[in-house]
Motif scaffolding. Structure first.
Motif, PDB file in Angstrom:
ATOM      1  N   ARG A  75      -4.869 -12.975  -0.585  1.00 46.97           N
ATOM      2  CA  ARG A  75      -5.137 -11.624  -0.059  1.00 46.97           C
ATOM      3  C   ARG A  75      -4.916 -11.592   1.450  1.00 46.97           C
ATOM      4  NH1 ARG A  75     -10.038 -11.086  -4.032  1.00 46.97           N
ATOM      5  NH2 ARG A  75      -9.141  -9.661  -5.558  1.00 46.97           N
ATOM      6  N   TRP A  76      -5.411 -12.605   2.142  1.00 47.15           N
ATOM      7  CA  TRP A  76      -5.219 -12.667   3.592  1.00 47.15           C
ATOM      8  C   TRP A  76      -3.715 -12.701   3.898  1.00 47.15           C
ATOM      9  CZ3 TRP A  76      -7.902 -12.327   8.066  1.00 47.15           C
ATOM     10  CH2 TRP A  76      -7.229 -12.740   9.226  1.00 47.15           C
TER      11      TRP A  76
ATOM     12  N   PHE B 189       1.072  -7.193 -13.699  1.00 46.09           N
ATOM     13  CA  PHE B 189       0.949  -7.444 -12.266  1.00 46.09           C
ATOM     14  C   PHE B 189       1.781  -8.658 -11.859  1.00 46.09           C
ATOM     15  CE2 PHE B 189      -0.937  -9.518  -8.618  1.00 46.09           C
ATOM     16  CZ  PHE B 189      -1.039  -8.468  -7.718  1.00 46.09           C
ATOM     17  N   HIS B 190       1.664  -9.729 -12.623  1.00 47.68           N
ATOM     18  CA  HIS B 190       2.386 -10.974 -12.328  1.00 47.68           C
ATOM     19  C   HIS B 190       3.896 -10.735 -12.321  1.00 47.68           C
ATOM     20  CE1 HIS B 190       3.533 -15.163 -12.405  1.00 47.68           C
ATOM     21  NE2 HIS B 190       4.095 -15.014 -13.587  1.00 47.68           N
ATOM     22  N   ASN B 191       4.393  -9.993 -13.282  1.00 46.81           N
ATOM     23  CA  ASN B 191       5.829  -9.703 -13.346  1.00 46.81           C
ATOM     24  C   ASN B 191       6.296  -8.815 -12.199  1.00 46.81           C
ATOM     25  OD1 ASN B 191       6.317 -11.269 -15.627  1.00 46.81           O
ATOM     26  ND2 ASN B 191       5.745  -9.596 -16.996  1.00 46.81           N
ATOM     27  N   GLU B 192       5.425  -7.933 -11.724  1.00 49.65           N
ATOM     28  CA  GLU B 192       5.786  -7.013 -10.644  1.00 49.65           C
ATOM     29  C   GLU B 192       5.586  -7.617  -9.254  1.00 49.65           C
ATOM     30  OE1 GLU B 192       3.357  -3.594 -11.446  1.00 49.65           O
ATOM     31  OE2 GLU B 192       4.464  -3.104 -13.285  1.00 49.65           O
ATOM     32  N   ASN B 193       4.814  -8.701  -9.159  1.00 45.64           N
ATOM     33  CA  ASN B 193       4.464  -9.279  -7.852  1.00 45.64           C
ATOM     34  C   ASN B 193       4.621 -10.797  -7.858  1.00 45.64           C
ATOM     35  OD1 ASN B 193       3.228  -6.801  -6.407  1.00 45.64           O
ATOM     36  ND2 ASN B 193       2.258  -6.822  -8.424  1.00 45.64           N
ATOM     37  N   PRO B 194       5.840 -11.302  -7.955  1.00 48.57           N
ATOM     38  CA  PRO B 194       6.041 -12.754  -8.035  1.00 48.57           C
ATOM     39  C   PRO B 194       5.555 -13.510  -6.800  1.00 48.57           C
ATOM     40  CG  PRO B 194       8.139 -11.615  -7.791  1.00 48.57           C
ATOM     41  CD  PRO B 194       7.091 -10.560  -8.012  1.00 48.57           C
TER      42      PRO B 194
ATOM     43  N   ASN C 208       4.821  -1.086   3.495  1.00 43.84           N
ATOM     44  CA  ASN C 208       3.769  -1.453   4.456  1.00 43.84           C
ATOM     45  C   ASN C 208       2.360  -1.236   3.914  1.00 43.84           C
ATOM     46  OD1 ASN C 208       5.566  -2.313   6.325  1.00 43.84           O
ATOM     47  ND2 ASN C 208       5.177  -0.705   7.811  1.00 43.84           N
ATOM     48  N   LYS C 209       2.213  -1.242   2.599  1.00 43.62           N
ATOM     49  CA  LYS C 209       0.903  -1.066   1.985  1.00 43.62           C
ATOM     50  C   LYS C 209       0.320  -2.417   1.626  1.00 43.62           C
ATOM     51  CE  LYS C 209       1.531   3.503   0.010  1.00 43.62           C
ATOM     52  NZ  LYS C 209       1.579   4.292  -1.205  1.00 43.62           N
ATOM     53  N   GLN C 210      -1.011  -2.466   1.609  1.00 42.23           N
ATOM     54  CA  GLN C 210      -1.678  -3.697   1.198  1.00 42.23           C
ATOM     55  C   GLN C 210      -1.480  -3.918  -0.289  1.00 42.23           C
ATOM     56  OE1 GLN C 210      -5.770  -3.530   2.414  1.00 42.23           O
ATOM     57  NE2 GLN C 210      -5.270  -4.160   4.480  1.00 42.23           N
ATOM     58  N   LEU C 211      -1.389  -5.189  -0.662  1.00 42.60           N
ATOM     59  CA  LEU C 211      -1.264  -5.551  -2.065  1.00 42.60           C
ATOM     60  C   LEU C 211      -2.662  -5.680  -2.649  1.00 42.60           C
ATOM     61  CD1 LEU C 211       0.568  -6.402  -4.403  1.00 42.60           C
ATOM     62  CD2 LEU C 211       0.442  -8.732  -3.530  1.00 42.60           C
ATOM     63  N   LYS C 212      -2.967  -4.861  -3.613  1.00 39.42           N
ATOM     64  CA  LYS C 212      -4.275  -4.889  -4.271  1.00 39.42           C
ATOM     65  C   LYS C 212      -4.214  -5.883  -5.424  1.00 39.42           C
ATOM     66  CE  LYS C 212      -5.915  -0.981  -2.269  1.00 39.42           C
ATOM     67  NZ  LYS C 212      -6.481  -1.188  -0.996  1.00 39.42           N
ATOM     68  N   ILE C 213      -5.082  -6.901  -5.386  1.00 38.72           N
ATOM     69  CA  ILE C 213      -5.104  -7.927  -6.423  1.00 38.72           C
ATOM     70  C   ILE C 213      -6.469  -7.905  -7.092  1.00 38.72           C
ATOM     71  CG2 ILE C 213      -4.730 -10.351  -6.974  1.00 38.72           C
ATOM     72  CD1 ILE C 213      -3.327 -10.625  -4.245  1.00 38.72           C
ATOM     73  N   ASN C 214      -6.490  -7.619  -8.373  1.00 43.74           N
ATOM     74  CA  ASN C 214      -7.723  -7.556  -9.136  1.00 43.74           C
ATOM     75  C   ASN C 214      -8.336  -8.956  -9.263  1.00 43.74           C
ATOM     76  OD1 ASN C 214      -9.579  -7.407 -11.399  1.00 43.74           O
ATOM     77  ND2 ASN C 214      -8.594  -5.485 -11.963  1.00 43.74           N
TER      78      ASN C 214
END
Length: 113
Positions: free
Chosen positions: A61-62, A25-30, A75-81
């Motif tokens: 998240r906000w 996730f970290h590598n895909e979402n800097p 335009n999709k929300q980023l889902k963060i576990n």
């Protein structure tokens, strides 16, 4: 033939499946770490000596799902576990050793290996 990883490679290997998911996730979402760093420094600038990782996570998240959602290509929300928060806290403190202990952390599977 399967070779054993050398010591350097072992240091880079995830210690458990949650950590492996976090690393992907970290590598895909800097953007998430950049925001983590920004918001943590903002809290420090306001005089906080302890910061809750979930507080930082909710602000991210906000930011990513309300403020920046139009900037995402899909335009999709980023889902963060939620399980990523302790790993972001550890990563931030590793990169900012002068603030070690800013976030409370508990041991995770593989800490003592």
């Amino acid at each position: 033939m399967n070779e054993q990883p050398n010591l350097f490679e072992q240091l880079q290997l995830p210690r458990n499946e949650r950590e492996a998911r976090f690393m992907r996730f970290h590598n895909e979402n800097p953007i998430v770490y950049r925001l983590w760093d920004r918001f943590t420094h903002e809290a420090l600038a306001k005089g906080h000596s302890r910061v809750g990782s979930q507080m930082i996570m909710e602000r991210i998240r906000w930011e990513t799902n309300v403020e920046l959602v139009d900037a995402r290509p899909d335009n999709k929300q980023l889902k963060i576990n939620d399980h990523h928060a302790p790993y972001y806290a550890r990563l931030w403190m590793d990169k900012n050793p002068e603030h070690k202990g800013l976030f409370s952390t508990r041991t995770v599977e593989g800490d003592n290996d």
